[in-house]
Scaffold this active site. Structure first.
Site, PDB file in Angstrom:
ATOM      1  N   LYS A 252       0.867  -1.182   0.000  1.00 17.33           N
ATOM      2  CA  LYS A 252       0.000   0.000   0.000  1.00 17.33           C
ATOM      3  C   LYS A 252       0.901   1.229   0.000  1.00 17.33           C
ATOM      4  O   LYS A 252       1.524   1.565   0.989  1.00 17.33           O
ATOM      5  CB  LYS A 252      -0.924   0.027   1.221  1.00 17.33           C
ATOM      6  CG  LYS A 252      -1.885   1.210   1.193  1.00 17.33           C
ATOM      7  CD  LYS A 252      -2.892   1.132   2.319  1.00 17.33           C
ATOM      8  CE  LYS A 252      -4.033   2.125   2.171  1.00 17.33           C
ATOM      9  NZ  LYS A 252      -3.634   3.495   1.934  1.00 17.33           N
ATOM     10  N   ARG A 272      -8.488  10.887  -7.503  1.00 15.79           N
ATOM     11  CA  ARG A 272      -9.472  10.136  -6.761  1.00 15.79           C
ATOM     12  C   ARG A 272     -10.803  10.895  -6.646  1.00 15.79           C
ATOM     13  O   ARG A 272     -11.867  10.312  -6.585  1.00 15.79           O
ATOM     14  CB  ARG A 272      -8.846   9.892  -5.403  1.00 15.79           C
ATOM     15  CG  ARG A 272      -9.706   9.336  -4.422  1.00 15.79           C
ATOM     16  CD  ARG A 272      -8.824   9.108  -3.236  1.00 15.79           C
ATOM     17  NE  ARG A 272      -9.695   8.769  -2.180  1.00 15.79           N
ATOM     18  CZ  ARG A 272      -9.440   7.857  -1.279  1.00 15.79           C
ATOM     19  NH1 ARG A 272      -8.293   7.250  -1.287  1.00 15.79           N
ATOM     20  NH2 ARG A 272     -10.316   7.584  -0.365  1.00 15.79           N
ATOM     21  N   ARG A 419     -17.082   1.157  -1.533  1.00 15.59           N
ATOM     22  CA  ARG A 419     -16.110   0.792  -0.526  1.00 15.59           C
ATOM     23  C   ARG A 419     -16.594  -0.522   0.065  1.00 15.59           C
ATOM     24  O   ARG A 419     -17.396  -0.543   0.984  1.00 15.59           O
ATOM     25  CB  ARG A 419     -16.042   1.878   0.548  1.00 15.59           C
ATOM     26  CG  ARG A 419     -14.940   1.678   1.566  1.00 15.59           C
ATOM     27  CD  ARG A 419     -15.041   2.676   2.700  1.00 15.59           C
ATOM     28  NE  ARG A 419     -14.626   4.023   2.334  1.00 15.59           N
ATOM     29  CZ  ARG A 419     -13.356   4.399   2.131  1.00 15.59           C
ATOM     30  NH1 ARG A 419     -12.381   3.531   2.278  1.00 15.59           N
ATOM     31  NH2 ARG A 419     -13.081   5.630   1.812  1.00 15.59           N
TER      32      ARG A 419
HETATM   33  P1  AMP Z   1      -7.330   4.964   2.036  1.00 16.99           P
HETATM   34  O1  AMP Z   1      -7.011   6.282   1.363  1.00 16.99           O
HETATM   35  O2  AMP Z   1      -6.681   4.818   3.371  1.00 16.99           O
HETATM   36  O3  AMP Z   1      -8.803   4.668   2.038  1.00 16.99           O
HETATM   37  O4  AMP Z   1      -6.661   3.804   1.157  1.00 16.99           O
HETATM   38  C1  AMP Z   1      -7.021   3.556  -0.168  1.00 16.99           C
HETATM   39  C2  AMP Z   1      -5.996   4.163  -1.086  1.00 16.99           C
HETATM   40  O5  AMP Z   1      -4.758   3.494  -1.020  1.00 16.99           O
HETATM   41  C3  AMP Z   1      -6.345   4.065  -2.551  1.00 16.99           C
HETATM   42  O6  AMP Z   1      -7.274   5.021  -2.957  1.00 16.99           O
HETATM   43  C4  AMP Z   1      -5.009   4.250  -3.220  1.00 16.99           C
HETATM   44  O7  AMP Z   1      -4.762   5.625  -3.416  1.00 16.99           O
HETATM   45  C5  AMP Z   1      -4.012   3.768  -2.190  1.00 16.99           C
HETATM   46  N1  AMP Z   1      -3.249   2.574  -2.590  1.00 16.99           N
HETATM   47  C6  AMP Z   1      -1.946   2.396  -2.345  1.00 16.99           C
HETATM   48  N2  AMP Z   1      -1.511   1.219  -2.801  1.00 16.99           N
HETATM   49  C7  AMP Z   1      -2.568   0.597  -3.366  1.00 16.99           C
HETATM   50  C8  AMP Z   1      -2.761  -0.664  -4.009  1.00 16.99           C
HETATM   51  N3  AMP Z   1      -1.777  -1.553  -4.140  1.00 16.99           N
HETATM   52  N4  AMP Z   1      -3.999  -0.955  -4.465  1.00 16.99           N
HETATM   53  C9  AMP Z   1      -5.020  -0.069  -4.315  1.00 16.99           C
HETATM   54  N5  AMP Z   1      -4.891   1.129  -3.711  1.00 16.99           N
HETATM   55  C10 AMP Z   1      -3.682   1.474  -3.239  1.00 16.99           C
END
Ligand code: AMP
Length: 582
Positions: A252, A272, A419
């Site tokens: 991630k 996004r 989500r």
């Molecule tokens: P969050 O912002 O905490 O909800 O986490 C989701 C976000 O993680 C996504 O919108 C991406 O921008 C990011 N992300 C980073 N690495 C990945 C990955 N391998 N697959 C999908 N999303 C990722």
């Protein structure tokens, strides 16, 4: 249709404190709108002329709008500036001055929605030499013909401050009722919206051609697909349970999500929030044109800032320095970035969103030529706790925030705009204390005392409840702000200020100042506790009590890349709370 009609509706929508009433008002507005212009009315209601992804901005600065107001009302620019300082809302300033403006001219014509929209469009399209004066002329003509109330909304729209605080999904609800007679059809509208991100188009098609036509919508290059998001997981065990024992684990990365649309030599990059951010990333455009071998494709990845000497990934804040309008080339040199791809939604003319994830990833690999600045995200199939832990440790060691795990089952389709549990993020173990940050929406503020007099002492913040489409308060946060930041808070938030609690905010507390839910910040706290005063997860732990963050602190991170509906959800808070109890 007269523009005064819209202005009346906006005024009523602003006055209501009840969410249901807000929807009813929208239904009435849409029902009364002639069907040929429903798209325009929908765009205007979101405060724009086009969907977010179309990079046409009105480009009217506050200064220019003030000049126009001064000219039409026959007062000095200084008068307008002073009034703005006092009132803080240029729309209200315009309304007040226009009440005093000279009598309507001889050629006075009531404004129609078409005229307003077309003139605004002309304003938006003026560019180059002489464009400022041309914009001024068009705007002044509108303000001259408008009533004070109409001028209030025209001004707010041109300076990008309409901010009725209506969620896109609420507009879909209202459209479903207005044009299909029932909310039950909302899923059809929602799907069409999720794959085109174009509310106006959905409105126009459902109003003029009906539901069947919406069902035929397809993923297309040039129209961003609303992004699939992840739920949180709190342990490797939970991951395996939810994923059916086997899944793909991926790094991630801490950067900016990008959806890249390629058509021959043309590339568009969407954020996004579905803004077109292509112009900020000429480097990413170049590497994708060169290294995506498909002629047409929609792929997704995470863009990260890197240290070119060591190849290390740098924190998100570095990348955010690239978010600018001027000096793009310079920023590109100073903050080099690269893209890690992880998904493919369309290749050539084949829509892949309905295919299982392993197939999408395989197709992505087929069309990506990996190079120094373009790679696939590191991924590994895992089926036991140790493997997940090992992969997680490697991710942290390599500068990641944690891991993403993705379902590889037959039903692991790309769920646009949702989500769900097909993707899970796993950051760090939630121990007794809160180690993970949450993203919250600013909904109110309290005036400061003593050293903080004149600024805010604390902000009232909320998480998003996607079931009721409301914002539930979770804490007041007053620490973690630098002195400068503290001082500039009232200014930063001024244009979001409203005279009463927003209808979508659910709060037992009374703030000194209320805001339209819009701005998202990241906070962290000591732990989650049961709370008598906050409305997050009300009744979940105990009757009449909610869940709150104890000792919250601002991490310094404004999440301008997130809209209010992308803040942490009530459901996520409940999961974090459960995890913390263990
Ligand atoms: P969050 O912002 O905490 O909800 O986490 C989701 C976000 O993680 C996504 O919108 C991406 O921008 C990011 N992300 C980073 N690495 C990945 C990955 N391998 N697959 C999908 N999303 C990722």
């Amino acid at each position: 249709m007269l523009f005064s009609k819209i202005a009346d509706f906006y005024e009523k929508i602003e006055a209501t404190t009840k969410r249901l009433e807000m929807i009813e008002l929208l239904v009435d507005l849409f029902s009364e709108t002639p069907r040929e212009i429903i798209d325009k009315v929908v765009y205007l209601t979101t405060g724009r002329l086009y969907p977010l992804f179309v990079p046409i901005e009105l480009g009217v600065s506050e200064k220019l709008a003030m000049r126009s107001i001064a000219m039409v009302a026959g007062v000095s620019l200084k008068d307008v500036e002073n009034a703005l300082k006092e009132v803080g809302d240029l729309g209200l300033v315009a309304e007040a001055f226009m009440k005093k403006k000279r009598q309507a001219s001889l050629f006075y014509q009531p404004l129609t929605i078409e005229t307003v929209y077309e003139t605004l469009d002309r304003i938006a399209r003026e560019s180059g030499e002489g464009s400022v004066e041309a914009k001024l002329k068009h705007l002044s003509k509108l303000l001259l013909d408008g009533t004070p109330k109409e001028d209030k909304y025209i001004v707010r729209i041109v300076v990008g401050a309409l901010r009725l605080g209506i969620a896109d999904y609420t507009i879909l609800d209202a459209l479903a009722v207005a044009f299909t007679g029932s909310r039950e059809n909302r899923p059809v509208l929602e799907r069409a919206y999720n794959i085109t991100s174009d509310l106006g188009l959905v409105a126009k098609v459902v109003a003029t051609e009906g539901l069947e036509a919406l069902r035929n919508f397809k993923v297309t290059v040039g129209k961003p697909v609303r992004m699939m998001l992840a739920q949180r997981a709190s342990s490797p065990e939970e991951i395996l349970e939810r994923m059916g024992g086997r899944c793909s684990a991926e790094y991630k990365l801490d950067g900016e999500r990008m959806q890249i649309h390629k058509d021959e030599n043309r590339v568009d990059i969407f954020s996004r929030r579905l803004e077109n951010i292509t112009y900020q990333y000429p480097d990413i455009v170049k590497i994708t044109v060169e290294n995506l071998t498909a002629r047409r494709a929609i792929v997704e990845g995470e863009c990260v800032a890197i240290n070119t000497n060591t190849g290390e990934m740098l924190p998100f804040q570095q990348l955010m320095r690239r978010r600018r309008v001027y000096g793009i080339e310079e920023a590109m040199e100073k903050y080099p970035a690269m893209i890690y791809l992880f998904d493919a939604l369309l290749i050539e003319d084949e829509d892949l969103t309905g295919k299982p994830y392993p197939e999408r990833r395989r197709r992505l690999a087929e069309v990506t030529r990996e190079e120094e600045r373009i790679k696939l995200v590191k991924a590994e199939i895992v089926d036991n706790v140790e493997a997940i832990e090992r992969f997680f440790d490697a991710a942290i060691e390599n500068g990641c925030e944690g891991i993403m795990v993705k379902s590889i089952q037959q039903d692991s389709i790309y769920e646009a705009g949702s989500r769900g549990y097909k993707w899970l993020k796993f950051k760090r173990e939630y121990k007794t204390e809160m180690t993970d940050t949450i993203d919250v929406v600013i909904v109110g503020a309290y005036m400061g005392k003593g050293k903080r007099a004149g600024s805010y002492g604390a902000l009232l913040v909320a998480v998003y409840d996607d079931e009721s489409d409301t914002f539930k308060t979770i804490c007041k946060v007053g620490t973690g702000f630098s002195d400068e930041e503290l001082e500039s808070l009232p200014d930063t938030l001024k244009s979001y200020q409203i005279p009463h609690k927003h209808p979508r905010v659910d709060s037992k507390l009374k703030a000194d100042i209320w805001f339209t839910p819009a701005k998202v910040i990241e906070i962290i706290g000591a732990e989650l506790t049961v709370s008598q005063v906050h409305t997050c997860a009300l009744g979940y732990v105990k009757k009449d009590s909610g869940i709150a963050v104890r000792f919250p602190r601002f991490t310094g991170r404004w999440r301008d890349d997130k809209g209010p509906e992308e803040a942490t959800t009530v459901r996520e808070i409940i999961e974090m709370y459960e995890q913390q109890k263990k």
